[in-house]
Each structure stands twice: as C-alpha cells, then as structure tokens.
Design an enzyme around this catalytic site. Structure first.
Site, PDB file in Angstrom:
ATOM      1  N   CYS A 143       4.717  -1.616   4.089  1.00  0.00           N
ATOM      2  CA  CYS A 143       4.436  -1.611   5.529  1.00  0.00           C
ATOM      3  C   CYS A 143       5.109  -0.427   6.248  1.00  0.00           C
ATOM      4  O   CYS A 143       4.668   0.691   6.083  1.00  0.00           O
ATOM      5  CB  CYS A 143       4.812  -2.971   6.117  1.00  0.00           C
ATOM      6  SG  CYS A 143       3.961  -3.297   7.683  1.00  0.00           S
ATOM      7  N   ARG A 159      -2.470  -6.853  16.633  1.00  0.00           N
ATOM      8  CA  ARG A 159      -1.816  -6.810  15.327  1.00  0.00           C
ATOM      9  C   ARG A 159      -2.720  -7.430  14.264  1.00  0.00           C
ATOM     10  O   ARG A 159      -3.497  -8.337  14.557  1.00  0.00           O
ATOM     11  CB  ARG A 159      -0.482  -7.551  15.367  1.00  0.00           C
ATOM     12  CG  ARG A 159       0.504  -6.958  16.332  1.00  0.00           C
ATOM     13  CD  ARG A 159       1.894  -7.558  16.136  1.00  0.00           C
ATOM     14  NE  ARG A 159       2.518  -7.127  14.899  1.00  0.00           N
ATOM     15  CZ  ARG A 159       3.095  -5.931  14.722  1.00  0.00           C
ATOM     16  NH1 ARG A 159       3.111  -5.051  15.707  1.00  0.00           N
ATOM     17  NH2 ARG A 159       3.640  -5.613  13.564  1.00  0.00           N
ATOM     18  N   HIS A 206       3.836  -7.864   2.680  1.00  0.00           N
ATOM     19  CA  HIS A 206       5.205  -8.390   2.781  1.00  0.00           C
ATOM     20  C   HIS A 206       5.316  -9.660   1.968  1.00  0.00           C
ATOM     21  O   HIS A 206       4.355 -10.190   1.459  1.00  0.00           O
ATOM     22  CB  HIS A 206       5.493  -8.759   4.239  1.00  0.00           C
ATOM     23  CG  HIS A 206       5.768  -7.593   5.111  1.00  0.00           C
ATOM     24  ND1 HIS A 206       6.888  -6.817   4.977  1.00  0.00           N
ATOM     25  CD2 HIS A 206       5.077  -7.092   6.158  1.00  0.00           C
ATOM     26  CE1 HIS A 206       6.868  -5.883   5.915  1.00  0.00           C
ATOM     27  NE2 HIS A 206       5.783  -6.019   6.640  1.00  0.00           N
TER      28      HIS A 206
HETATM   29  N1  GLN Z   1       5.741  -0.916  12.764  1.00  0.00           N
HETATM   30  C1  GLN Z   1       4.695  -0.989  11.876  1.00  0.00           C
HETATM   31  C2  GLN Z   1       3.423  -1.652  12.391  1.00  0.00           C
HETATM   32  O1  GLN Z   1       3.467  -2.612  13.136  1.00  0.00           O
HETATM   33  C3  GLN Z   1       5.210  -1.613  10.612  1.00  0.00           C
HETATM   34  C4  GLN Z   1       5.432  -3.094  10.706  1.00  0.00           C
HETATM   35  C5  GLN Z   1       6.026  -3.705   9.477  1.00  0.00           C
HETATM   36  O2  GLN Z   1       6.676  -3.050   8.659  1.00  0.00           O
HETATM   37  N2  GLN Z   1       5.850  -5.007   9.384  1.00  0.00           N
HETATM   38  O3  GLN Z   1       2.372  -1.179  12.031  1.00  0.00           O
END
Ligand code: GLN
Length: 251
Positions: free
Chosen positions: A100, A134, A200
C-alpha cells in the site's frame, strides 16, 4: 543451498516505526516461520527514519503501509540517500515486498486527493493519484504467471489509484474488489524482484504459495537455485481456499 554457517537470508524492514498499518509486520514473521520450518534461518533488521546503513548484506526488503501524512514524512529521509540505495537494491535484483503506502513509495509520485504531490522514488514505473472516495474491502486477485500464478486474498483500504507504466507487469489480475485503481482490473506491480500490492492484513500468512514464491526469488538470487521443501501446511492452504470462496461470494 549455503553450507557455510551464515544465515540463509537477511531481511530488512524499512521504516517499521512509520509504515506500520494493519499488523503488516506479520509478513516478516511468516517469512521467518516458513524458513524455520524447513531448518533454514534468517536475520531481521530494521532501518528507521534518519538511519543510514549499507544495504548490500540484505536479500529481502519489507515496506509496509502508511497514511498520506506518514508517507510525506519520509520524503526528506528518502532524498538524504536512502532512496538511491533502495533503487540500487531494486536494480540489483533484491526481493522487495511493498504494501500500500510502501508500494506507492516505489513509484514516481503520489498526488493526494487535495492536490499535494509527493515525489517518490521512481524505482518502478508507475504513479498514484488520490481519489475522493476510498477503495475498501476484502478482495482477491490471481498472480501473473511470472509471479507464480496462485490466488491471493487480502484486504485493501486506499484512496490512491495507481496506474502502471509500459515497462512493468501488474502483480496480478483482480478477481474481486478494486486493486490498483478500480478501473483496469490490475492489482499491484511486479518489476524485477519487486512485488508491490495493496493487500494489507498481512498478506503472507493468508497466502502460503505466494510466500514461498517470494522466498524462492530471494534464495535464487543469492544461491543461484533454490528448491523449497514442501511443508505440512494443508491447513494454511485450506484456510486460504475457504477465505477465497467467501470473498468471491461476498456481496
Ligand atoms: N495513503 C495511501 C492511500 O490512501 C496509502 C494507504 C495505506 O497504506 N493503507 O492511498
């Protein structure tokens, strides 16, 4: 395989104190454990913000995820030398697992949804642009043949949409969920021995075939060839298969 009394692999965890979401350091435990079960050992070192060290002894690097703010904190440190060393390790064929925020860091830049642009390493040819929604949820993808071809289950939570350049392969093809950008069906990146993913959770304990594939890339680079002994890991594979079924049928 090595006959000298030195560790089989040296693992380096980059920015463990900053890029540390969702228990992703469990990936390192998983690598360690699957080596140990085969009578192989490894060292695990950390490389933190503000520290410099020679990266040449390391065979496998792990970089976890972080929020936009955490990623911006790293920029100065990357420019102070670590960035060039990491790029050299990539070109040298070292194995990288980048998750990520750590995955985004390997690309050219990350432009946040409010227009702040972080110039990143450019170690791998892709860029990331933040959206105002998101991409969150359990997801699944199939690795490309060059990355072993197995299925992977995981959890994604990112606003960044990643678009790959022409010289790199996706890590896999999305079976369920968003992946790189929710549009082109790609997930993650594969370049040399760099494996970038949005998964993740951590990714490796749920995906034993992928874990062994990663280990094999590092062992082959170091020793010229590597055959990992099969493990009595039926339960890990059954857990993977069960979760895959659930994710594919989740509404
Ligand atoms: N900041 C990044 C995004 O939201 C990575 C997020 C993360 O590592 N979970 O795309």
């Amino acid at each position: 395989m090595s006959t000298v009394a030195e560790p089989t692999l040296n693992i380096c965890h980059i920015y463990p104190e900053v890029l540390n979401l969702y228990g992703d350091r469990g990936n390192i435990r998983c690598l360690q454990k699957r080596l140990e079960w085969r009578g192989l050992d490894c060292t695990v070192s950390e490389l933190k913000l503000g520290e410099q060290k020679d990266l040449s002894p390391y065979d496998l690097f792990f970089i976890g995820g972080g929020q936009d703010f955490d990623q911006a904190v790293l920029l100065e440190d990357l420019r102070a030398g670590k960035g060039e060393e990491l790029k050299a390790a990539v070109e040298d064929g070292k194995t990288f697992l980048c998750i990520c925020g750590g995955y985004q860091m390997m690309g050219h830049y990350y432009e946040t949804h409010d227009g702040q642009r972080d110039e990143f390493l450019g170690a791998v040819d892709f860029y990331t642009v933040g959206g105002d929604t998101r991409m969150i949820g359990n997801y699944a993808f199939r690795l490309g043949a060059e990355s072993g071809g197995s299925t992977v289950v995981g959890f994604e939570n990112h606003s960044g949409r990643t678009f790959l350049g022409s010289g790199v392969q996706p890590l896999g093809t999305v079976l369920k969920g968003f992946g790189n950008n929710g549009e082109d069906g790609t997930e993650g990146v594969r370049y040399k021995n760099v494996f970038g993913s949005y998964s993740h959770g951590p990714i490796l304990p749920k995906n034993p075939a992928f874990t062994d594939f990663l280990l094999t890339t590092a062992l082959e680079r170091k020793y010229g060839s590597a055959v990992l002994e099969p493990l009595a890991d039926r339960f890990e594979h059954e857990a993977h298969d069960r979760v895959l079924e659930r994710v594919l049928h989740e509404k």
